[in-house]
Design a protein around this motif. Structure first.
Motif, PDB file in Angstrom:
ATOM      1  N   PHE A   1     -18.608  51.119 -15.500  1.00 27.22           N
ATOM      2  CA  PHE A   1     -17.971  50.003 -14.790  1.00 27.22           C
ATOM      3  C   PHE A   1     -17.922  50.273 -13.294  1.00 27.22           C
ATOM      4  CE2 PHE A   1     -13.835  48.048 -13.368  1.00 27.22           C
ATOM      5  CZ  PHE A   1     -14.315  46.747 -13.307  1.00 27.22           C
ATOM      6  N   PHE A   2     -17.576  51.507 -12.893  1.00 32.86           N
ATOM      7  CA  PHE A   2     -17.469  51.827 -11.472  1.00 32.86           C
ATOM      8  C   PHE A   2     -18.822  51.754 -10.766  1.00 32.86           C
ATOM      9  CE2 PHE A   2     -13.731  54.746 -12.750  1.00 32.86           C
ATOM     10  CZ  PHE A   2     -12.880  53.648 -12.806  1.00 32.86           C
ATOM     11  N   GLU A   3     -19.876  52.061 -11.486  1.00 33.98           N
ATOM     12  CA  GLU A   3     -21.214  52.075 -10.883  1.00 33.98           C
ATOM     13  C   GLU A   3     -21.939  50.736 -11.012  1.00 33.98           C
ATOM     14  OE1 GLU A   3     -23.249  55.288 -12.759  1.00 33.98           O
ATOM     15  OE2 GLU A   3     -22.267  56.836 -11.531  1.00 33.98           O
ATOM     16  N   SER A   4     -21.339  49.773 -11.681  1.00 33.65           N
ATOM     17  CA  SER A   4     -21.981  48.468 -11.850  1.00 33.65           C
ATOM     18  C   SER A   4     -22.009  47.701 -10.527  1.00 33.65           C
ATOM     19  CB  SER A   4     -21.253  47.652 -12.921  1.00 33.65           C
ATOM     20  OG  SER A   4     -19.902  47.426 -12.543  1.00 33.65           O
ATOM     21  N   TYR A   5     -22.990  46.850 -10.356  1.00 33.73           N
ATOM     22  CA  TYR A   5     -23.150  46.119  -9.095  1.00 33.73           C
ATOM     23  C   TYR A   5     -22.065  45.066  -8.889  1.00 33.73           C
ATOM     24  CZ  TYR A   5     -25.045  42.158 -11.720  1.00 33.73           C
ATOM     25  OH  TYR A   5     -25.189  41.102 -12.592  1.00 33.73           O
ATOM     26  N   TYR A   6     -21.412  44.646  -9.968  1.00 36.34           N
ATOM     27  CA  TYR A   6     -20.381  43.606  -9.854  1.00 36.34           C
ATOM     28  C   TYR A   6     -18.975  44.188  -9.747  1.00 36.34           C
ATOM     29  CZ  TYR A   6     -21.230  44.629 -14.789  1.00 36.34           C
ATOM     30  OH  TYR A   6     -21.476  45.261 -15.969  1.00 36.34           O
TER      31      TYR A   6
ATOM     32  N   ASP B   1     -17.299  43.139  -6.485  1.00 37.86           N
ATOM     33  CA  ASP B   1     -17.093  41.689  -6.487  1.00 37.86           C
ATOM     34  C   ASP B   1     -15.849  41.328  -7.309  1.00 37.86           C
ATOM     35  OD1 ASP B   1     -19.263  41.157  -4.889  1.00 37.86           O
ATOM     36  OD2 ASP B   1     -20.637  40.884  -6.577  1.00 37.86           O
ATOM     37  N   LEU B   2     -15.685  41.979  -8.464  1.00 39.30           N
ATOM     38  CA  LEU B   2     -14.506  41.734  -9.300  1.00 39.30           C
ATOM     39  C   LEU B   2     -13.227  42.160  -8.593  1.00 39.30           C
ATOM     40  CD1 LEU B   2     -15.832  42.929 -12.782  1.00 39.30           C
ATOM     41  CD2 LEU B   2     -15.487  40.580 -12.030  1.00 39.30           C
ATOM     42  N   ILE B   3     -13.259  43.330  -7.959  1.00 38.13           N
ATOM     43  CA  ILE B   3     -12.082  43.824  -7.226  1.00 38.13           C
ATOM     44  C   ILE B   3     -11.751  42.881  -6.066  1.00 38.13           C
ATOM     45  CG2 ILE B   3     -11.155  45.700  -5.829  1.00 38.13           C
ATOM     46  CD1 ILE B   3     -11.350  46.392  -8.768  1.00 38.13           C
ATOM     47  N   LYS B   4     -12.801  42.462  -5.352  1.00 35.47           N
ATOM     48  CA  LYS B   4     -12.589  41.575  -4.199  1.00 35.47           C
ATOM     49  C   LYS B   4     -11.995  40.242  -4.635  1.00 35.47           C
ATOM     50  CE  LYS B   4     -16.049  39.356  -2.565  1.00 35.47           C
ATOM     51  NZ  LYS B   4     -17.354  38.984  -1.944  1.00 35.47           N
ATOM     52  N   ASN B   5     -12.519  39.653  -5.686  1.00 38.05           N
ATOM     53  CA  ASN B   5     -12.003  38.364  -6.157  1.00 38.05           C
ATOM     54  C   ASN B   5     -10.585  38.485  -6.692  1.00 38.05           C
ATOM     55  OD1 ASN B   5     -14.406  37.093  -5.512  1.00 38.05           O
ATOM     56  ND2 ASN B   5     -15.250  37.282  -7.573  1.00 38.05           N
ATOM     57  N   THR B   6     -10.331  39.529  -7.484  1.00 32.46           N
ATOM     58  CA  THR B   6      -9.002  39.709  -8.074  1.00 32.46           C
ATOM     59  C   THR B   6      -7.946  39.945  -7.003  1.00 32.46           C
ATOM     60  OG1 THR B   6     -10.028  40.671 -10.055  1.00 32.46           O
ATOM     61  CG2 THR B   6      -7.666  40.995  -9.768  1.00 32.46           C
ATOM     62  N   LEU B   7      -8.224  40.888  -6.096  1.00 32.98           N
ATOM     63  CA  LEU B   7      -7.271  41.183  -5.025  1.00 32.98           C
ATOM     64  C   LEU B   7      -7.167  40.019  -4.046  1.00 32.98           C
ATOM     65  CD1 LEU B   7      -7.894  44.932  -4.092  1.00 32.98           C
ATOM     66  CD2 LEU B   7      -5.865  43.934  -5.150  1.00 32.98           C
ATOM     67  N   GLY B   8      -8.291  39.360  -3.766  1.00 27.93           N
ATOM     68  CA  GLY B   8      -8.274  38.252  -2.813  1.00 27.93           C
ATOM     69  C   GLY B   8      -7.357  37.126  -3.267  1.00 27.93           C
ATOM     70  N   ILE B   9      -7.458  36.745  -4.545  1.00 28.49           N
ATOM     71  CA  ILE B   9      -6.612  35.674  -5.072  1.00 28.49           C
ATOM     72  C   ILE B   9      -5.148  36.095  -5.070  1.00 28.49           C
ATOM     73  CG2 ILE B   9      -6.059  34.348  -7.148  1.00 28.49           C
ATOM     74  CD1 ILE B   9      -9.047  34.307  -7.784  1.00 28.49           C
ATOM     75  N   ASN B  10      -4.877  37.340  -5.462  1.00 27.46           N
ATOM     76  CA  ASN B  10      -3.484  37.803  -5.530  1.00 27.46           C
ATOM     77  C   ASN B  10      -2.856  37.968  -4.154  1.00 27.46           C
ATOM     78  OD1 ASN B  10      -2.392  38.411  -8.325  1.00 27.46           O
ATOM     79  ND2 ASN B  10      -4.405  39.311  -8.487  1.00 27.46           N
ATOM     80  N   LEU B  11      -3.614  38.465  -3.198  1.00 24.41           N
ATOM     81  CA  LEU B  11      -3.082  38.594  -1.833  1.00 24.41           C
ATOM     82  C   LEU B  11      -2.845  37.218  -1.216  1.00 24.41           C
ATOM     83  CD1 LEU B  11      -5.231  41.566  -0.472  1.00 24.41           C
ATOM     84  CD2 LEU B  11      -2.791  41.589  -1.062  1.00 24.41           C
ATOM     85  N   TYR B  12      -3.718  36.282  -1.519  1.00 25.88           N
ATOM     86  CA  TYR B  12      -3.548  34.897  -1.067  1.00 25.88           C
ATOM     87  C   TYR B  12      -2.242  34.331  -1.641  1.00 25.88           C
ATOM     88  CZ  TYR B  12      -5.275  30.243   0.372  1.00 25.88           C
ATOM     89  OH  TYR B  12      -5.434  29.027   0.983  1.00 25.88           O
TER      90      TYR B  12
END
Length: 321
Positions: free
Chosen positions: A85-90, A93-104
């Protein structure tokens, strides 16, 4: 029985507690307060059966789980699924989307506080009830119906929002298929749905503010705004901190049902978060061990964030434990 109660009460006074508490002492406490333990039992049983007992299945995150072999019979692979999971290309993107929505969403945290303070200052009882009803009502709409309303309102052809935009002379916007709009729509619609309900706790805390504090502030010449800032706000600060800690504890979690209903192939670059990815990998593709590892990673991060912010909150004199 009364003598035993008085004896136990004396033992529980600070400074009178025996240094070496034996099991008999603890059982006497349980025996005397058995009604309280009986009242607590259903909640404990619920958490033991539905929260703690299923945790034994987390071990499949470290195994190559096969249904025919069972949990204990499956081969041990260690941290292979986590590394994958850590080495996957996505991953990012998953971390950015998850944190982005929650920080928003976290940036909008003060809105419910402002609404509660505003409702508390209303003197017209009838208008106050109407305002509370309007703000509370969306909370009782089911997620499926609510998302259906959002899609209908934002439809590029028949939606009321785009009709208004066209009335102003602009081109319609494809809100639901444009990745740039997804976070804004998700967060603000969520705030609209839970705005009034989130203010209830603060209104309850404001009801406990000592009226004498306001009288003293009036005598000192404080305006209404100054009384809100220097009396009401400090009085509900412990409640604000506790709710903020709870929100931080779910920083890596998002309302799964709503985001899944709003998700489509065109906005996937912004809407794919860890929860929806776990659902896709585990239930749709049958990668049970891998999806468990991803979900476990998410839970560990949530737990770490909760601990950190709880420790920071202790400096203010407020914490969950």
């Amino acid at each position: 029985m009364r003598k035993e109660c008085f004896k136990l009460a004396d033992e529980t006074v600070p400074g009178n507690v025996p240094k070496n508490k034996n099991k008999g002492y603890k059982w006497r406490k349980i025996k005397i307060n058995w009604q309280l333990y009986l009242l607590l039992a259903p909640g404990l049983i619920y958490f033991l059966v539905f929260k703690y007992y299923p945790m034994y299945g987390l071990q499949i995150a470290f195994k190559d789980f096969r249904a025919v072999d069972g949990i204990f019979g499956s081969a041990w692979v260690g941290f292979d699924h986590f590394i994958r999971f850590f080495e996957s290309y996505y991953f990012w993107d998953l971390i950015k989307n998850t944190l982005g929505i929650n920080l928003y969403a976290l940036a909008l945290f003060p809105i419910s506080i402002i609404v509660a303070l505003s409702l508390n200052e209303l003197r017209d009882g009838k208008f106050k009830k109407i305002a509370q009803t309007i703000t509370y009502a969306p909370h009782f709409i089911s997620i499926v119906v609510f998302v259906g309303m959002i899609i209908a309102f934002l439809n590029p052809v028949t939606g009321i929002v785009n009709n208004f935009i066209q009335f102003l002379g602009f081109e319609p916007i494809k809100f639901m298929t444009d990745p740039a709009w997804f976070k804004t729509i998700f967060v603000w619609s969520n705030e609209w749905q839970n705005l009034g309900w989130g203010a209830i706790i603060y209104l309850a805390a404001l009801a406990g503010v000592d009226p004498q504090l306001h009288e003293a502030a009036k005598m000192d010449g404080a305006t209404r705004l100054q009384r809100i800032w220097h009396v009401n706000l400090p009085s509900i600060m412990p409640t604000i901190i506790i709710l903020l800690i709870l929100n931080m504890g779910t920083m890596m979690s998002i309302g799964f049902e709503k985001i899944l209903l709003m998700q489509n192939e065109l906005n996937l670059s912004s809407s794919q978060v860890i929860q929806t990815y776990v659902y896709e990998a585990g239930l749709l593709h049958g990668q049970y061990s891998y999806s468990t590892a991803v979900g476990m990673f998410n839970s560990v991060i949530n737990f770490i964030i909760l601990i950190i912010f709880n420790r920071l909150a202790r400096r203010t004199g407020t914490s969950l434990w």
